[in-house]
Design a protein around this motif. Sequence first.
Motif, PDB file in Angstrom:
ATOM      1  N   THR A  92      47.149  -3.024  71.918  1.00 40.72           N
ATOM      2  CA  THR A  92      47.747  -4.088  72.864  1.00 40.72           C
ATOM      3  C   THR A  92      48.372  -4.512  73.322  1.00 40.72           C
ATOM      4  OG1 THR A  92      45.087  -4.005  73.007  1.00 40.72           O
ATOM      5  CG2 THR A  92      46.265  -5.515  74.396  1.00 40.72           C
ATOM      6  N   LYS A  93      49.287  -5.342  72.036  1.00 35.30           N
ATOM      7  CA  LYS A  93      50.237  -5.924  71.643  1.00 35.30           C
ATOM      8  C   LYS A  93      51.557  -4.715  71.677  1.00 35.30           C
ATOM      9  CE  LYS A  93      52.491  -4.737  67.529  1.00 35.30           C
ATOM     10  NZ  LYS A  93      52.809  -4.354  67.118  1.00 35.30           N
ATOM     11  N   THR A  94      51.709  -4.127  71.305  1.00 34.38           N
ATOM     12  CA  THR A  94      52.919  -3.197  71.745  1.00 34.38           C
ATOM     13  C   THR A  94      52.901  -2.763  73.024  1.00 34.38           C
ATOM     14  OG1 THR A  94      52.227  -2.115  69.520  1.00 34.38           O
ATOM     15  CG2 THR A  94      53.956  -1.211  70.468  1.00 34.38           C
ATOM     16  N   SER A  95      52.051  -2.553  74.123  1.00 32.82           N
ATOM     17  CA  SER A  95      52.273  -2.378  75.180  1.00 32.82           C
ATOM     18  C   SER A  95      52.809  -4.096  75.885  1.00 32.82           C
ATOM     19  CB  SER A  95      50.813  -1.903  75.875  1.00 32.82           C
ATOM     20  OG  SER A  95      50.926  -1.435  77.644  1.00 32.82           O
ATOM     21  N   ALA A  96      51.771  -5.047  75.383  1.00 37.33           N
ATOM     22  CA  ALA A  96      51.919  -6.037  76.294  1.00 37.33           C
ATOM     23  C   ALA A  96      53.689  -6.694  76.167  1.00 37.33           C
ATOM     24  CB  ALA A  96      51.158  -7.302  75.798  1.00 37.33           C
ATOM     25  N   ALA A  97      53.859  -6.056  74.567  1.00 39.44           N
ATOM     26  CA  ALA A  97      55.162  -6.519  74.614  1.00 39.44           C
ATOM     27  C   ALA A  97      56.370  -5.886  75.274  1.00 39.44           C
ATOM     28  CB  ALA A  97      55.972  -6.282  72.753  1.00 39.44           C
ATOM     29  N   ASP A  98      56.071  -4.713  75.621  1.00 31.45           N
ATOM     30  CA  ASP A  98      57.056  -4.190  76.221  1.00 31.45           C
ATOM     31  C   ASP A  98      56.942  -4.595  77.846  1.00 31.45           C
ATOM     32  OD1 ASP A  98      59.338  -2.137  76.921  1.00 31.45           O
ATOM     33  OD2 ASP A  98      57.225  -0.655  78.111  1.00 31.45           O
ATOM     34  N   ILE A  99      56.161  -4.928  78.102  1.00 32.06           N
ATOM     35  CA  ILE A  99      55.499  -5.135  79.832  1.00 32.06           C
ATOM     36  C   ILE A  99      56.261  -6.316  80.303  1.00 32.06           C
ATOM     37  CG2 ILE A  99      54.105  -5.476  81.045  1.00 32.06           C
ATOM     38  CD1 ILE A  99      51.995  -3.569  80.548  1.00 32.06           C
ATOM     39  N   MET A 100      55.701  -7.756  79.203  1.00 35.63           N
ATOM     40  CA  MET A 100      56.740  -8.842  79.248  1.00 35.63           C
ATOM     41  C   MET A 100      58.390  -8.760  79.092  1.00 35.63           C
ATOM     42  SD  MET A 100      56.193 -12.541  76.779  1.00 35.63           S
ATOM     43  CE  MET A 100      54.448 -12.115  76.778  1.00 35.63           C
ATOM     44  N   VAL A 101      58.937  -8.013  78.636  1.00 35.75           N
ATOM     45  CA  VAL A 101      60.152  -7.424  78.378  1.00 35.75           C
ATOM     46  C   VAL A 101      60.796  -7.005  79.832  1.00 35.75           C
ATOM     47  CG1 VAL A 101      62.289  -6.337  76.755  1.00 35.75           C
ATOM     48  CG2 VAL A 101      60.328  -7.576  75.757  1.00 35.75           C
ATOM     49  N   GLN A 102      60.061  -6.198  79.865  1.00 39.75           N
ATOM     50  CA  GLN A 102      60.440  -5.587  81.518  1.00 39.75           C
ATOM     51  C   GLN A 102      60.498  -6.308  82.451  1.00 39.75           C
ATOM     52  OE1 GLN A 102      59.085  -1.471  82.762  1.00 39.75           O
ATOM     53  NE2 GLN A 102      58.882  -1.097  80.590  1.00 39.75           N
ATOM     54  N   VAL A 103      59.260  -7.536  82.892  1.00 40.42           N
ATOM     55  CA  VAL A 103      59.010  -8.325  82.919  1.00 40.42           C
ATOM     56  C   VAL A 103      59.888  -9.767  83.562  1.00 40.42           C
ATOM     57  CG1 VAL A 103      57.466 -10.061  84.814  1.00 40.42           C
ATOM     58  CG2 VAL A 103      56.952  -7.234  83.827  1.00 40.42           C
ATOM     59  N   VAL A 104      60.273 -10.407  82.099  1.00 40.78           N
ATOM     60  CA  VAL A 104      60.962 -11.573  81.552  1.00 40.78           C
ATOM     61  C   VAL A 104      62.249 -11.580  81.984  1.00 40.78           C
ATOM     62  CG1 VAL A 104      60.704 -13.722  80.697  1.00 40.78           C
ATOM     63  CG2 VAL A 104      58.442 -12.751  81.385  1.00 40.78           C
ATOM     64  N   VAL A 105      62.764 -10.388  80.859  1.00 42.91           N
ATOM     65  CA  VAL A 105      64.108 -10.273  80.699  1.00 42.91           C
ATOM     66  C   VAL A 105      64.844  -9.364  81.734  1.00 42.91           C
ATOM     67  CG1 VAL A 105      65.816  -9.759  78.847  1.00 42.91           C
ATOM     68  CG2 VAL A 105      63.605 -10.731  78.132  1.00 42.91           C
ATOM     69  N   ASP A 106      64.041  -7.896  82.071  1.00 45.21           N
ATOM     70  CA  ASP A 106      64.575  -7.195  82.340  1.00 45.21           C
ATOM     71  C   ASP A 106      64.356  -7.286  84.503  1.00 45.21           C
ATOM     72  OD1 ASP A 106      65.232  -5.828  80.752  1.00 45.21           O
ATOM     73  OD2 ASP A 106      63.952  -4.395  80.681  1.00 45.21           O
ATOM     74  N   LYS A 107      63.157  -9.039  84.543  1.00 48.77           N
ATOM     75  CA  LYS A 107      62.881  -9.199  86.001  1.00 48.77           C
ATOM     76  C   LYS A 107      62.829  -7.835  87.095  1.00 48.77           C
ATOM     77  CE  LYS A 107      65.403 -13.592  84.671  1.00 48.77           C
ATOM     78  NZ  LYS A 107      64.191 -13.929  84.731  1.00 48.77           N
ATOM     79  N   LYS A 108      62.165  -7.140  86.465  1.00 46.91           N
ATOM     80  CA  LYS A 108      61.326  -6.320  87.032  1.00 46.91           C
ATOM     81  C   LYS A 108      60.285  -6.371  88.086  1.00 46.91           C
ATOM     82  CE  LYS A 108      62.882  -2.002  84.647  1.00 46.91           C
ATOM     83  NZ  LYS A 108      62.518  -0.883  84.026  1.00 46.91           N
ATOM     84  N   LYS A 109      60.313  -6.317  88.926  1.00 43.73           N
ATOM     85  CA  LYS A 109      58.552  -6.453  89.261  1.00 43.73           C
ATOM     86  C   LYS A 109      57.230  -5.778  89.054  1.00 43.73           C
ATOM     87  CE  LYS A 109      60.966  -8.054  93.696  1.00 43.73           C
ATOM     88  NZ  LYS A 109      61.089  -8.194  95.884  1.00 43.73           N
ATOM     89  N   TRP A 110      55.755  -6.025  89.400  1.00 48.57           N
ATOM     90  CA  TRP A 110      55.306  -5.566  89.116  1.00 48.57           C
ATOM     91  C   TRP A 110      55.336  -3.859  89.045  1.00 48.57           C
ATOM     92  CZ3 TRP A 110      52.725  -6.807  84.624  1.00 48.57           C
ATOM     93  CH2 TRP A 110      52.471  -8.052  84.087  1.00 48.57           C
ATOM     94  N   ASN A 111      55.638  -3.541  90.201  1.00 46.85           N
ATOM     95  CA  ASN A 111      55.668  -2.351  90.773  1.00 46.85           C
ATOM     96  C   ASN A 111      57.121  -1.622  90.288  1.00 46.85           C
ATOM     97  OD1 ASN A 111      57.650  -3.794  92.373  1.00 46.85           O
ATOM     98  ND2 ASN A 111      56.535  -3.030  94.567  1.00 46.85           N
ATOM     99  N   GLU A 112      57.574  -1.982  90.247  1.00 46.18           N
ATOM    100  CA  GLU A 112      59.089  -1.634  89.497  1.00 46.18           C
ATOM    101  C   GLU A 112      58.914  -0.957  88.133  1.00 46.18           C
ATOM    102  OE1 GLU A 112      62.294  -3.628  92.374  1.00 46.18           O
ATOM    103  OE2 GLU A 112      62.053  -4.291  90.921  1.00 46.18           O
ATOM    104  N   ILE A 113      57.947  -1.840  87.077  1.00 51.25           N
ATOM    105  CA  ILE A 113      57.711  -1.320  85.513  1.00 51.25           C
ATOM    106  C   ILE A 113      57.682   0.061  85.347  1.00 51.25           C
ATOM    107  CG2 ILE A 113      55.908  -1.822  83.741  1.00 51.25           C
ATOM    108  CD1 ILE A 113      54.891  -3.911  84.551  1.00 51.25           C
ATOM    109  N   ASP A 114      58.632   0.587  84.426  1.00 49.59           N
ATOM    110  CA  ASP A 114      58.750   1.414  84.245  1.00 49.59           C
ATOM    111  C   ASP A 114      57.629   1.536  82.909  1.00 49.59           C
ATOM    112  OD1 ASP A 114      59.512   4.417  82.696  1.00 49.59           O
ATOM    113  OD2 ASP A 114      61.290   3.483  82.146  1.00 49.59           O
TER     114      ASP A 114
END
Length: 279
Positions: free
Chosen positions: A83-105
């Motif tokens: 859980t934490k490994t997936s959550a950490a990557d999503i947080m970086v994509q949303v907060v750092v990379d400024k991606k929207k939820w529909n843009e998550i890789d």
Amino acid sequence: MLASSMLSRGLISSRTSSFWLRSPALVRRSTNNSTNNNAAKEAVKKSESSSAQPSVAKTSADAGSKSFAESNPFLFQLAVATTKTSAADIMVQVVVDKKKWNEIDYKRNAIFVVFGFAYLGGFQYWLMVTKFNKWFPTRTRFAALPFAEKLKDTAGMLDAVKMVVFDVCVHLPLIYFPAYYTCREIVTGTSWNPLVWMKDGCSKYWNNKDEDLLAMIKLWGPSDCVQFIMPIHLSMPFRHMVSFFWTMYVSFTRGGVEDDDKEEISNLKRRLSVSGDSA
């Protein structure tokens, strides 16, 4: 003679009569004794069962008082790792990379899900709990001691130092990083050949080794000093908590496939500038 004979018969008859007159009392006394014996046996049984019940109740209470992490340490840390490994990557994509939820890789996120489940939750538990307990025999006893007692346990402190050195000098540089980069090739690569996954993954790790190993020593050196003196059932969840921030770093610097291209270009420019071939 006749009188004496009649007298003796009278005495026998009277004794016999008195015996049978007293016999109901004897029967009642025998019955009472039997009843008392049965009651005593029942009392002993009840006493034994009542004395056994507290121990059973205590055992049940002890089992019930344990947390899920203590009762199921492997499953608990496996869920935390994934859980934490997936959550950490999503947080970086949303907060750092400024991606929207529909843009998550999600393909990139799948790298961390697979790696978190298989390596961090599976292999790392086997290594740091199952094997470490055999290689460093004082670990279980040392981990259960109060902190003040740990400071007096020379053998336990020595084993803790050995575990830190093994993790930083053997596990992370020689097993963890090659496994991570190989996992990336499994998810993002175009080949189905495992040898190609390992070759490409290790090649990319070699290009990034200086930066990766420096960051690894800065974080995991101090963290290991805390982890390997903690109780066993808390040591892996603690590692996964620290790993949350480490995963954010890895996701930010090594998460996307395009990061490798940038790194290779940077390394090429650096080599050209050193050799004097760059413009």
